[in-house]
Design an enzyme around this catalytic site. Structure first.
Site, PDB file in Angstrom:
ATOM      1  NE  ARG A  46     -11.027   3.705   7.197  1.00 44.03           N
ATOM      2  CZ  ARG A  46     -10.440   3.922   6.148  1.00 44.03           C
ATOM      3  NH1 ARG A  46      -9.374   3.502   5.471  1.00 44.03           N
ATOM      4  NH2 ARG A  46      -9.837   5.743   6.697  1.00 44.03           N
TER       5      ARG A  46
ATOM      6  CG  ASP B  88      -2.643  -0.212   2.630  1.00 40.14           C
ATOM      7  OD1 ASP B  88      -1.968  -0.203   3.562  1.00 40.14           O
ATOM      8  OD2 ASP B  88      -3.155   0.730   2.978  1.00 40.14           O
TER       9      ASP B  88
ATOM     10  CD  GLU C 205      -6.154  -0.930   9.577  1.00 40.32           C
ATOM     11  OE1 GLU C 205      -6.942  -2.077   8.433  1.00 40.32           O
ATOM     12  OE2 GLU C 205      -5.842   0.276   9.313  1.00 40.32           O
TER      13      GLU C 205
ATOM     14  CG  HIS D  11      -4.772   1.914   7.234  1.00 40.80           C
ATOM     15  ND1 HIS D  11      -5.140   1.739   7.630  1.00 40.80           N
ATOM     16  CD2 HIS D  11      -4.290   2.830   5.740  1.00 40.80           C
ATOM     17  CE1 HIS D  11      -6.118   2.542   6.923  1.00 40.80           C
ATOM     18  NE2 HIS D  11      -5.849   3.346   5.950  1.00 40.80           N
TER      19      HIS D  11
END
Ligand code: NAI
Length: 330
Positions: free
Chosen positions: A232, A256, A261, A293
């Site tokens: 996260r 990622d 985001e 992600h």
């Protein structure tokens, strides 16, 4: 059951429709939040994803709309106010058992991509430039890899790294005996940060792990070390990581996830302005490798999420309407 499916992406719709026999799913491209929650009216359940807002006001509004079930397509539950959900008597369903290998393997892809300069190498070849100066990498074999959070994904990643011939250190509030038996050594967080050549985050976002990696923890790392985050964004103080990279106190960051985001990931901004300077610094930093992600995004995982959630929606629908009826597949 009528299900309002928020943050719907086209490939998810294709996958869910291929398994869905009798639920009625409304695919809603917008993320769930206080402005869009009204779209759940007339549905008994919502199906939400990683960047949907399931905070107290949104859950209270869902409850007022007679939505009683929240299905999560993500493994993390940091976007859900579980206290409010329980207080309102709503049911949370998720698929904790979906393939940990998808995320673990993406973590390895990011690590290799970063240390072997694969994005730049591929760009050069596409331009007809076959020179290899500036692309020198490092071996992983023989290096020390530190894993923070050794649950399902952290364990899968640690096993892969053992296969690469790395020495494995781990930090977790609940150590895994099978990993210990496989040769992984549990140490304190500070020890892990100081000794590892690669640090990879696989713990959930909680009050305890928020900004776990900040100026103090980064100061412990070797200047040649690599940091990876497929868990996260808010586990990391992004500015502190970028500053450490600029001052050459850290070699590289592969991630990622990103703390903000929600406004960007999973959408095409190639023709639009991105007014987020922190994200722009990450996107353009020569020592950062960033994906949007997609760690979970394999055929196997998507099928497991779709089948698993649809079966659970069916189970709860049967339980609500005919408590004694056996559950059937969706
Ligand atoms: P898990 O629940 O199996 O493992 C989490 C581990 O973290 C547990 O062993 C737990 O004891 C440990 N942990 C909890 N608090 C900790 C703390 N304060 N310090 C150290 N360790 C702590 O979870 P799983 O399935 O392995 O997923 C891990 C995380 O990966 C999820 O919470 C989610 O944020 C992220 N994720 C990312 C995906 C992606 O597409 N990039 C997809 C799925 C999950």
């Amino acid at each position: 059951m009528k299900i309002a499916f928020f943050s719907a992406l086209p490939f998810e719709q294709t996958c869910f429709e291929s398994y869905c026999k009798h639920h009625q799913i409304t695919y809603i491209p917008e993320a769930l939040d206080i402005d869009t929650v009204g779209k759940a009216k007339g549905h008994q359940a919502v199906c939400a994803f990683v960047n949907d807002d399931l905070s107290k006001p949104v859950l209270e509004r869902l409850h007022a709309l007679n939505v009683s079930i929240v299905g999560l397509r993500s493994a993390g539950v940091d976007n859900v106010d579980q206290f409010t959900l329980t207080r309102l008597g709503m049911t949370l369903i998720k698929i904790p058992g979906y393939s940990p290998h998808a995320v673990a393997e993406h973590t390895v892809a990011l690590l290799l991509g970063l240390i072997r300069h694969l994005p730049e190498a591929s760009q050069r070849v596409q331009c007809g430039n076959f020179a290899i100066d500036g692309l020198m990498g490092t071996d992983l074999h023989g290096k020390t890899v530190g894993v923070i959070g050794t649950g399902r994904i952290g364990r899968a990643f640690a096993q892969i790294m053992l296969g690469f011939g790395c020495t494995l250190l781990a930090y977790d509030i609940q150590p895994s005996q099978p990993l210990r038996a496989a040769g992984v050594q549990y140490v304190s967080l500070n020890e892990l940060m100081a000794q590892a050549d690669v640090v990879s985050l696989h713990c959930p976002l909680t009050n305890q792990t928020n900004a776990l990696i900040g100026p103090l923890t980064l100061a412990l790392m070797k200047p040649e070390a690599i940091l990876i985050n497929t868990a996260r964004g808010r586990l990391i103080d992004t500015d502190a990581v970028l500053n450490a990279l600029d001052k050459q106190l850290l070699r590289g960051y592969a991630t990622d996830v990103y703390e903000n985001e929600k406004s960007y990931f999973h959408h095409d901004f190639s023709e639009k302005d991105i007014p987020d300077n922190r994200l722009n610094r990450l996107r353009h930093h020569p020592n950062v490798l960033l994906t949007a992600h997609q760690g979970f995004l394999t055929k196997e995982t998507l099928s497991q999420i779709a089948l698993g959630l649809l079966n659970q929606f069916t189970f709860y629908e049967n339980r609500q309407t005919q408590p004694t009826t056996q559950t059937s597949l969706c």
